[in-house]
Motif scaffolding. Structure first.
Motif: not given
Length: 184
Positions: A19, A24, A28, A32, A120, A123, A127, A134, A146, A150
């Motif tokens: 990350h 990215n 997140h 997340i 997701w 997420q 990526h 991930p 995760g 964050v």
């Protein structure tokens, strides 16, 4: 598989290696919390028991039990401010999701699953920018790291946990924006 009880510092450095693209990280910061909220919604059923508290009654649900277990894990990883912060954030998200359990079955399930899937998707978009899969594909504990990552990023933005931030950047590299026209 690596041990799940490594120090937060080591877990965050490993996670950060997947990350480093700022886009990215930004996805997140949205995805997340959305996933944690969705898990709170989905696990707010059934109510197993109720506990009296000074603030009223606490419904004991699978979400509350999961929050309690993860809080113990976060608080024992060696970065107390981070562990406390991520636990409070996760607790708030779970509490905010709990009222959706009172909706009808279809509404509860649609909200929980819809937010989980959307989180997701966000997420995986991140990526794409990163150009890496991930972190949890290498180590399932990344699913717990995760939320800490964050939360750490948010704390870093306020100038907190500077030594942790500096070590992550030293060992995982600085953040950047990957050139998608000429990926490395």
């Amino acid at each position: 598989m690596p041990a799940p009880f490594r120090p937060a510092r080591e877990l965050l450095i490993q996670y950060a290696r997947h990350h480093r693209d700022r886009r990215n990280i930004a996805t997140h910061l949205v995805g997340i919390p959305m996933i944690v909220f969705a898990i709170g919604v989905l696990l707010a059923r059934p109510t197993l028991d109720t506990l009296p508290t000074p603030a009223g009654v606490l419904a004991l649900t699978p979400a509350v039990l999961l929050w309690f277990a993860t809080t113990l894990w976060y608080l024992t990883r060696g970065e107390f401010l981070l562990g406390l912060s991520v636990s409070l954030l996760n607790g708030a998200l779970i509490m905010l999701g709990a009222p959706l359990a009172d909706a009808g079955f279809v509404s509860w399930l649609a909200a929980g699953l819809g937010l989980f899937v959307l989180g997701w998707v966000i997420q995986f978009l991140g990526h794409y920018y990163e150009g890496r899969r991930p972190a949890f594909t290498d180590d399932l504990i990344g699913l717990l790291v995760g939320p800490a990552f964050v939360t750490a990023e948010a704390l870093f933005s306020f100038g907190l946990l500077r030594p942790l931030h500096d070590e992550i950047e030293r060992r995982a590299g600085p953040t950047h924006v990957r050139d998608l026209a000429f990926p490395a």
